[in-house]
Design a protein around this motif. Structure first.
Motif, PDB file in Angstrom:
ATOM      1  N   ARG A 492      49.887 -16.214  28.169  1.00 55.75           N
ATOM      2  CA  ARG A 492      50.249 -15.118  27.275  1.00 55.75           C
ATOM      3  C   ARG A 492      50.493 -15.624  25.851  1.00 55.75           C
ATOM      4  NH1 ARG A 492      55.653 -12.186  28.781  1.00 55.75           N
ATOM      5  NH2 ARG A 492      54.539 -12.167  30.776  1.00 55.75           N
ATOM      6  N   MET A 493      51.229 -16.742  25.725  1.00 57.64           N
ATOM      7  CA  MET A 493      51.528 -17.271  24.395  1.00 57.64           C
ATOM      8  C   MET A 493      50.273 -17.785  23.699  1.00 57.64           C
ATOM      9  SD  MET A 493      55.222 -19.175  24.752  1.00 57.64           S
ATOM     10  CE  MET A 493      54.610 -20.428  25.859  1.00 57.64           C
ATOM     11  N   VAL A 494      49.395 -18.421  24.458  1.00 53.03           N
ATOM     12  CA  VAL A 494      48.158 -18.930  23.862  1.00 53.03           C
ATOM     13  C   VAL A 494      47.304 -17.779  23.346  1.00 53.03           C
ATOM     14  CG1 VAL A 494      45.960 -20.071  24.404  1.00 53.03           C
ATOM     15  CG2 VAL A 494      48.110 -21.082  25.179  1.00 53.03           C
ATOM     16  N   VAL A 495      47.239 -16.707  24.124  1.00 50.41           N
ATOM     17  CA  VAL A 495      46.374 -15.584  23.764  1.00 50.41           C
ATOM     18  C   VAL A 495      46.964 -14.752  22.632  1.00 50.41           C
ATOM     19  CG1 VAL A 495      45.377 -13.422  24.599  1.00 50.41           C
ATOM     20  CG2 VAL A 495      45.303 -15.473  26.031  1.00 50.41           C
ATOM     21  N   LEU A 496      48.297 -14.492  22.681  1.00 57.40           N
ATOM     22  CA  LEU A 496      48.896 -13.550  21.738  1.00 57.40           C
ATOM     23  C   LEU A 496      49.344 -14.193  20.424  1.00 57.40           C
ATOM     24  CD1 LEU A 496      51.027 -11.317  24.141  1.00 57.40           C
ATOM     25  CD2 LEU A 496      48.723 -10.903  23.255  1.00 57.40           C
ATOM     26  N   SER A 497      49.668 -15.468  20.457  1.00 57.99           N
ATOM     27  CA  SER A 497      50.140 -16.105  19.221  1.00 57.99           C
ATOM     28  C   SER A 497      48.993 -16.272  18.223  1.00 57.99           C
ATOM     29  CB  SER A 497      50.758 -17.473  19.543  1.00 57.99           C
ATOM     30  OG  SER A 497      51.128 -18.119  18.353  1.00 57.99           O
ATOM     31  N   ARG A 498      49.258 -15.916  16.972  1.00 62.75           N
ATOM     32  CA  ARG A 498      48.229 -16.035  15.952  1.00 62.75           C
ATOM     33  C   ARG A 498      48.335 -17.349  15.183  1.00 62.75           C
ATOM     34  NH1 ARG A 498      47.440  -9.927  13.506  1.00 62.75           N
ATOM     35  NH2 ARG A 498      47.328  -8.868  15.565  1.00 62.75           N
ATOM     36  N   ASP A 499      49.375 -18.110  15.489  1.00 60.97           N
ATOM     37  CA  ASP A 499      49.548 -19.416  14.849  1.00 60.97           C
ATOM     38  C   ASP A 499      48.988 -20.511  15.744  1.00 60.97           C
ATOM     39  OD1 ASP A 499      50.926 -18.218  12.697  1.00 60.97           O
ATOM     40  OD2 ASP A 499      52.795 -18.238  13.886  1.00 60.97           O
TER      41      ASP A 499
END
Length: 581
Positions: A492-499
């Motif tokens: 989830r963090m890999v997909v949703l984070s834009r940084d």
């Protein structure tokens, strides 16, 4: 003292092992009953026959050609594996006059009945035969007085025949030549006696068999003792046993290496997971039923894969059944199959069940606790008898299936409350493997994070990293959903984070408050750093802070949820790296 003469052939026919002798032309000049019985022909028809035609590959012609002894030679004759001692026959002038072979059926070696029953020499030819024997031979009369000892016995025992000829066996025992005498036992029991003996003078181990020779009145007239040096055989047996143990050890190590090479995505950082990995690898080499226990999401299926890939069934079918996901009214037909016309809507040709599909391979019964009681009886039969009956069928089908069961429920409690059959539980619980929850093996979390981060970076063609504070929060969280929850959150963090660097703001709500009580505990990293370096910084901060707070490695280890040895090892590495800088 008068010595009663007996016929040479009578003596030879009393010998337990087969004896055959030929002249220099290769024609049989002497053969006993044992050898004729092995040849499958009457003795009188064999006299004068070519020895290589009666016993192909006998090797006696080679003895005549070379004049050399050939002891302990293996010979395959009509499906029998014979152990043969072959020697040249020389007359008093040393001239080669023939060859002799003494053989035994190797399948009878364990019965230890390879002794010669011989009588005193009645002819020079018999003397040559006895002297040509590679085994030691000791012959006494019916009272126990020594009549003859061949040179092979002198070689094995280190004694000279002049020391013992004419002496009674009891006298030799009393004088310390032997600790015991097989001849005396034969005279007492009036039957063949076999014993193991260690010869004091040479230290050799010998298999000694004493055979009585009876006259027409049933009285013992001779005792023929055969002495075989089995020191080399015993040493070989010990070597084989040692090599068998070594092979088993290598097999286990090979299975572990095979599993590790196949599963590069398995994390075994913690002592608990190292133990489980070793156990699953070892258990994979046998067909015992395995029961894998643990909370939901801990990785029970991964452990199953280790077991399967370590087994001889690795190339056979591996069928996975989620018993909790199949409706109860369909579960029986899914597991055991059905015959045509068994119920409305059934396939007209019938259908094989999961157990049939797993024949020769492995079946995983995931969520086995969800199987209803009425089907547990049928499952018990499948495990006990290795056979099933299709729904609507009457004919049992024999199967060869290795069964692995898994559940996240407390089977002991289900048995106590009557929701799970006790006999089925014991059948499944042959080798239990309990996978601990992630909160009890936090050492695995950094490695799992790295594993999942690499996986989803590759899958989505990204190059995300996690900020050290993010890793700290992940390590500190208790993970009620275990590895599955961790994997989902990393994705989830890999997909949703834009940084490119995923900070703690990207964490789900339940993780954002984790670790905030220690406000001074954070890692400062300028820019993007390799994940391994970031993980090391997190471990360093955690270990140092725990040691400062609790004072001892034992209490720090308890707080961190790891072994004391792990804290010691990591702290030592931290000090070494700091000293190097």
């Amino acid at each position: 003292m008068a010595v009663k003469s007996i016929d040479l052939q009578t003596v030879l026919d009393s010998v337990y092992n087969g004896i055959v002798a030929c002249d220099t032309d290769g024609r049989i000049i002497l053969i006993n009953e044992s050898a004729a019985r092995v040849a499958g022909q009457p003795k009188d028809k064999l006299m004068g026959a070519r020895v290589d035609q009666v016993f192909p590959n006998t090797g006696l012609l080679e003895i005549i050609r070379t004049g050399e002894n050939r002891p302990h030679q293996r010979l395959n004759f009509q499906g029998r594996l014979l152990l043969s001692n072959r020697s040249p026959i020389r007359n008093a002038d040393g001239e080669l006059v023939g060859a002799i072979g003494v053989f035994q059926d190797n399948s009878e070696l364990e019965s230890m009945t390879h002794a010669f029953k011989e009588e005193k020499k009645v002819a020079e030819e018999l003397q040559d035969i006895i002297e040509s024997s590679y085994d030691g031979m000791w012959i006494t009369d019916g009272q126990g007085y020594t009549l003859h000892v061949n040179s092979a016995y002198e070689r094995i025992s280190g004694m000279k025949k002049e020391e013992v000829l004419g002496k009674h066996m009891q006298e030799l025992v009393d004088k310390g030549y032997f600790s015991d005498s097989v001849t005396l036992h034969v005279l007492e029991k009036k039957e063949r006696v076999t014993m193991m003996h260690e010869i004091r003078k040479t230290g050799k181990r010998a298999l000694i068999t004493g055979n009585p020779i009876f006259d027409e009145n049933g009285e013992i007239v001779r005792v023929v003792t055969n002495v075989r040096d089995i020191t080399e055989l015993l040493n070989l047996k010990q070597d084989l046993e040692d090599k068998a143990k070594q092979a088993a050890r290598y097999q286990n190590e090979l299975a572990q290496l095979r599993s590790k090479s196949i599963y590069d995505d398995i994390v075994v950082e913690s002592p608990q997971m190292r133990h489980i990995f070793d156990l699953a690898t070892w258990v994979g080499q046998v067909d015992s039923t395995v029961l894998i226990l643990g909370e939901s999401g801990v990785g029970k299926e991964v452990v199953t894969q280790i077991v399967v890939r370590s087994s001889e069934r690795r190339d056979e079918p591996f069928i996975k059944v989620n018993c909790g996901a199949i409706p109860e009214n369909l579960l029986e037909s899914e597991l055991f199959g059905y015959e045509k016309g068994s119920f409305t809507g059934a396939d007209k040709k019938g259908k094989p069940g999961m157990f049939e599909l797993a024949h020769k391979g492995t079946i995983l019964l995931d969520e086995v606790a969800e199987i209803p009681l009425n089907l547990q009886v049928k499952l018990l039969r499948a495990i006990q008898e290795q056979e099933i009956i299709r729904v609507g069928g009457t004919k049992p089908l024999k199967l060869d299936v290795r069964i692995i069961a898994a559940t996240n429920r407390d089977l002991d409690e289900l048995v106590r409350t009557g929701q799970f059959r006790e006999d089925l539980f014991y059948r499944l619980n042959v080798i239990p493997i309990t996978v601990p929850p992630l909160r009890e093996r936090r050492e695995d979390i950094p490695a799992l994070i790295e594993l999942f981060l690499c996986k989803y970076n590759e899958k989505y063609r990204l190059n995300k990293t996690l900020a050290p504070e993010t890793v700290e929060r992940l390590v500190s969280y208790d993970w009620p959903g275990n590895v599955r929850e961790l994997q989902n959150i990393v994705e989830r963090m890999v997909v949703l984070s834009r940084d490119d660097e995923v900070g703690p703001d990207a964490l789900p709500l339940q993780l954002k408050s984790v670790g905030k009580t220690d406000a001074d505990f954070h890692v400062d990293v300028s820019g993007v750093v390799p994940l391994k370096d970031a993980l090391f910084e997190v471990e360093k901060k955690l270990v140092v802070k725990a040691l400062q707070k609790y004072g001892t490695t034992r209490r720090a280890a308890e707080a961190l949820g790891v072994d004391q040895s792990t804290v010691v090892r990591k702290y030592q590495r931290i000090r070494e790296l700091e000293a190097g800088m």
